[in-house]
Design a protein around this motif. Structure first.
Motif, PDB file in Angstrom:
ATOM      1  N   LEU A 168      -7.610  -8.347  -6.590  1.00  0.00           N
ATOM      2  CA  LEU A 168      -6.574  -7.253  -6.317  1.00  0.00           C
ATOM      3  C   LEU A 168      -6.084  -7.474  -4.849  1.00  0.00           C
ATOM      4  CD1 LEU A 168      -4.619  -4.673  -6.758  1.00  0.00           C
ATOM      5  CD2 LEU A 168      -6.736  -3.504  -6.128  1.00  0.00           C
ATOM      6  N   ILE A 169      -4.808  -7.786  -4.916  1.00  0.00           N
ATOM      7  CA  ILE A 169      -4.212  -8.290  -3.303  1.00  0.00           C
ATOM      8  C   ILE A 169      -2.998  -7.359  -3.193  1.00  0.00           C
ATOM      9  CG2 ILE A 169      -2.867 -10.091  -2.142  1.00  0.00           C
ATOM     10  CD1 ILE A 169      -3.966 -12.289  -3.975  1.00  0.00           C
ATOM     11  N   LEU A 170      -3.293  -6.507  -2.304  1.00  0.00           N
ATOM     12  CA  LEU A 170      -2.287  -5.385  -1.761  1.00  0.00           C
ATOM     13  C   LEU A 170      -1.427  -6.102  -0.400  1.00  0.00           C
ATOM     14  CD1 LEU A 170      -4.477  -2.224  -2.047  1.00  0.00           C
ATOM     15  CD2 LEU A 170      -2.986  -3.292  -3.799  1.00  0.00           C
ATOM     16  N   ASN A 171      -0.287  -6.573  -0.685  1.00  0.00           N
ATOM     17  CA  ASN A 171       0.372  -7.301   0.222  1.00  0.00           C
ATOM     18  C   ASN A 171       1.657  -6.667   0.640  1.00  0.00           C
ATOM     19  OD1 ASN A 171       1.877 -10.070   1.114  1.00  0.00           O
ATOM     20  ND2 ASN A 171       3.120  -9.569  -0.466  1.00  0.00           N
ATOM     21  N   ALA A 172       2.207  -5.736  -0.282  1.00  0.00           N
ATOM     22  CA  ALA A 172       3.466  -5.184  -0.002  1.00  0.00           C
ATOM     23  C   ALA A 172       3.533  -4.499   1.282  1.00  0.00           C
ATOM     24  CB  ALA A 172       3.815  -4.050  -1.149  1.00  0.00           C
ATOM     25  N   GLY A 173       4.749  -4.584   2.154  1.00  0.00           N
ATOM     26  CA  GLY A 173       4.980  -3.812   3.250  1.00  0.00           C
ATOM     27  C   GLY A 173       6.255  -3.804   3.829  1.00  0.00           C
ATOM     28  N   ASP A 174       6.426  -3.354   4.979  1.00  0.00           N
ATOM     29  CA  ASP A 174       7.929  -3.287   5.633  1.00  0.00           C
ATOM     30  C   ASP A 174       7.465  -3.387   7.048  1.00  0.00           C
ATOM     31  OD1 ASP A 174      10.517  -3.324   5.717  1.00  0.00           O
ATOM     32  OD2 ASP A 174      10.939  -1.435   4.947  1.00  0.00           O
ATOM     33  N   CYS A 175       8.798  -3.562   7.709  1.00  0.00           N
ATOM     34  CA  CYS A 175       8.718  -3.643   9.244  1.00  0.00           C
ATOM     35  C   CYS A 175      10.007  -3.211   9.797  1.00  0.00           C
ATOM     36  CB  CYS A 175       8.438  -5.145   9.674  1.00  0.00           C
ATOM     37  SG  CYS A 175       8.437  -5.284  11.631  1.00  0.00           S
ATOM     38  N   GLU A 176      10.084  -2.200  10.533  1.00  0.00           N
ATOM     39  CA  GLU A 176      11.075  -1.659  11.419  1.00  0.00           C
ATOM     40  C   GLU A 176      10.671  -1.290  12.811  1.00  0.00           C
ATOM     41  OE1 GLU A 176      13.320   1.333   9.432  1.00  0.00           O
ATOM     42  OE2 GLU A 176      13.615   0.323   7.421  1.00  0.00           O
ATOM     43  N   TYR A 177      11.411  -1.359  13.475  1.00  0.00           N
ATOM     44  CA  TYR A 177      11.170  -1.160  15.174  1.00  0.00           C
ATOM     45  C   TYR A 177      11.745   0.376  15.548  1.00  0.00           C
ATOM     46  CZ  TYR A 177       9.906  -5.956  14.703  1.00  0.00           C
ATOM     47  OH  TYR A 177       9.229  -7.090  14.431  1.00  0.00           O
ATOM     48  N   ILE A 178      10.866   0.695  16.698  1.00  0.00           N
ATOM     49  CA  ILE A 178      11.359   1.881  17.353  1.00  0.00           C
ATOM     50  C   ILE A 178      12.105   1.435  18.520  1.00  0.00           C
ATOM     51  CG2 ILE A 178      10.659   4.065  18.603  1.00  0.00           C
ATOM     52  CD1 ILE A 178      10.106   4.128  15.400  1.00  0.00           C
ATOM     53  N   ASP A 179      13.328   1.590  18.612  1.00  0.00           N
ATOM     54  CA  ASP A 179      14.238   0.947  19.616  1.00  0.00           C
ATOM     55  C   ASP A 179      14.256   1.838  20.753  1.00  0.00           C
ATOM     56  OD1 ASP A 179      14.918  -1.235  18.173  1.00  0.00           O
ATOM     57  OD2 ASP A 179      16.270  -0.102  16.947  1.00  0.00           O
ATOM     58  N   ASP A 180      14.071   3.072  20.636  1.00  0.00           N
ATOM     59  CA  ASP A 180      13.945   4.025  21.927  1.00  0.00           C
ATOM     60  C   ASP A 180      13.189   4.795  21.782  1.00  0.00           C
ATOM     61  OD1 ASP A 180      14.861   5.977  23.990  1.00  0.00           O
ATOM     62  OD2 ASP A 180      16.510   6.204  22.852  1.00  0.00           O
ATOM     63  N   ALA A 181      11.881   4.599  22.568  1.00  0.00           N
ATOM     64  CA  ALA A 181      10.756   5.446  22.354  1.00  0.00           C
ATOM     65  C   ALA A 181      11.020   6.794  23.135  1.00  0.00           C
ATOM     66  CB  ALA A 181       9.620   4.735  23.194  1.00  0.00           C
ATOM     67  N   LEU A 182      11.687   7.171  23.919  1.00  0.00           N
ATOM     68  CA  LEU A 182      12.061   8.474  24.487  1.00  0.00           C
ATOM     69  C   LEU A 182      12.675   9.204  23.614  1.00  0.00           C
ATOM     70  CD1 LEU A 182      11.718  10.113  27.111  1.00  0.00           C
ATOM     71  CD2 LEU A 182      14.059   9.257  27.750  1.00  0.00           C
ATOM     72  N   ILE A 216      -0.133   4.537   3.929  1.00  0.00           N
ATOM     73  CA  ILE A 216      -0.483   5.497   3.021  1.00  0.00           C
ATOM     74  C   ILE A 216      -0.309   5.136   1.586  1.00  0.00           C
ATOM     75  CG2 ILE A 216       0.069   7.802   2.268  1.00  0.00           C
ATOM     76  CD1 ILE A 216      -1.002   7.670   5.266  1.00  0.00           C
ATOM     77  N   ALA A 217       0.574   4.199   1.322  1.00  0.00           N
ATOM     78  CA  ALA A 217       0.705   3.771   0.038  1.00  0.00           C
ATOM     79  C   ALA A 217      -0.400   2.743  -0.529  1.00  0.00           C
ATOM     80  CB  ALA A 217       1.820   2.811  -0.170  1.00  0.00           C
ATOM     81  N   ILE A 218      -1.370   2.188   0.523  1.00  0.00           N
ATOM     82  CA  ILE A 218      -2.419   1.475   0.175  1.00  0.00           C
ATOM     83  C   ILE A 218      -3.360   2.134  -0.549  1.00  0.00           C
ATOM     84  CG2 ILE A 218      -4.344   0.198   1.131  1.00  0.00           C
ATOM     85  CD1 ILE A 218      -1.775  -1.475   0.992  1.00  0.00           C
ATOM     86  N   GLY A 219      -3.575   3.593   0.180  1.00  0.00           N
ATOM     87  CA  GLY A 219      -4.473   4.674  -0.398  1.00  0.00           C
ATOM     88  C   GLY A 219      -4.138   5.025  -1.824  1.00  0.00           C
ATOM     89  N   TYR A 220      -2.929   5.171  -2.313  1.00  0.00           N
ATOM     90  CA  TYR A 220      -2.703   5.268  -3.671  1.00  0.00           C
ATOM     91  C   TYR A 220      -2.869   4.223  -4.541  1.00  0.00           C
ATOM     92  CZ  TYR A 220      -0.326   9.850  -2.304  1.00  0.00           C
ATOM     93  OH  TYR A 220      -0.390  11.295  -2.005  1.00  0.00           O
ATOM     94  N   ALA A 221      -2.720   2.958  -3.927  1.00  0.00           N
ATOM     95  CA  ALA A 221      -2.830   1.921  -4.710  1.00  0.00           C
ATOM     96  C   ALA A 221      -4.343   1.791  -4.997  1.00  0.00           C
ATOM     97  CB  ALA A 221      -2.517   0.472  -4.121  1.00  0.00           C
ATOM     98  N   LEU A 222      -5.303   1.886  -4.130  1.00  0.00           N
ATOM     99  CA  LEU A 222      -6.620   2.022  -4.165  1.00  0.00           C
ATOM    100  C   LEU A 222      -7.189   2.887  -5.238  1.00  0.00           C
ATOM    101  CD1 LEU A 222      -7.837   1.634  -0.526  1.00  0.00           C
ATOM    102  CD2 LEU A 222      -7.809  -0.143  -2.216  1.00  0.00           C
ATOM    103  N   GLN A 223      -6.545   4.039  -5.266  1.00  0.00           N
ATOM    104  CA  GLN A 223      -6.735   5.160  -6.145  1.00  0.00           C
ATOM    105  C   GLN A 223      -6.484   4.775  -7.419  1.00  0.00           C
ATOM    106  OE1 GLN A 223      -6.237   9.631  -5.707  1.00  0.00           O
ATOM    107  NE2 GLN A 223      -4.496   9.080  -7.150  1.00  0.00           N
TER     108      GLN A 223
END
Length: 240
Positions: free
Chosen positions: A73-87, A103-110
């Motif tokens: 079982l290979i859990l590979n799905a994901g996404d990447c977005e950045y926080i451009d303004d930390a303030l 969080i989705a990994i937890g549901y996939a494991l279940q």
């Protein structure tokens, strides 16, 4: 061997699905695009598909009787977005990435971990980003750090069930995700090369797969610096 791969419609996941199917294994490819999944199934007869959205937690499909038990079982799905303004912190973006990558990994494991047979293997695809605090990576880095910790704990707790856990830390890999980046990505490799590296590592029973080696060595070396020094270097990177 029978295996299931999430995020199989592009990037590393797609190359893993094609690679395992070409080698004669039965692959369940998961993704959100039925069109892309159909193209995968047409390319390799050993691929069957499941189309759903990992963010729709109440609609995770159960595996049909003819799909299991699974060897891998290979859990590979994901996404990447950045926080451009930390303030002015973007909590909704933070929530989105944490949910997709962790969080989705937890549901996939279940949903699917019980389908792994004794002697099977769970593979979680994290990122080398979790090795070092990187600018703008508050959401992505935190999600991958959490995923890496989760994998290590699962490796302990699933041992009594005869299930092995492999944790993957890729460097920069050319995928639709990295195509969106506007900064330099040193030592980038192709998705096919990344998939082959993962497949070889799994075949050898490795619990930790990191690549490319030189890039990982560099990241690990920088992580050993006092944080005050790394902070100054990282701030200089952002301002340059």
């Amino acid at each position: 061997m029978k295996l299931m791969i999430t995020g199989a419609t592009s990037g590393i996941g797609k190359q893993l699905a094609l690679g395992y199917a070409k080698a004669g294994h039965k692959v369940i490819a998961c993704g959100r695009s039925q069109t892309k999944l159909d193209a995968l199934a047409e390319a390799q007869p050993n691929i069957s598909t499941l189309c759903f959205d990992l963010m729709q937690y109440d609609s995770y499909p159960a595996l049909a009787a003819d799909h299991g038990p699974l060897d891998l079982l290979i859990l590979n799905a994901g996404d990447c977005e950045y926080i451009d303004d930390a303030l002015n912190f973007d909590a909704k973006r933070f929530d989105k990435i944490i949910n997709i990558n962790l969080i989705a990994i937890g549901y996939a494991l279940q949903a699917w971990l019980p389908n792994l047979k004794p002697g099977g293997r769970l593979v979680l695809v994290s990122s080398s980003a979790q090795l070092l605090a990187l600018p703008r990576a508050e959401a992505y880095g935190a999600s991958k750090a959490g995923l890496s910790y989760l994998a290590k704990v699962l490796a302990i707790d699933l041992a009594k069930h005869q299930i092995e856990v492999t944790l993957v830390h890729p460097g920069f890999v050319q995928t639709p995700l990295t195509d969106r980046n506007t900064f330099a990505m040193p030592m980038m490799i192709g998705a096919e090369e990344a998939a082959l590296t993962i497949m070889r590592g799994i075949a050898k029973g490795k619990r930790d797969i990191r690549f490319p080696r030189l890039f990982i060595w560099l990241m690990q070396s920088l992580s050993l610096l006092p944080f005050s020094l790394w902070r100054r270097l990282a701030m200089r990177m952002v301002s340059s």
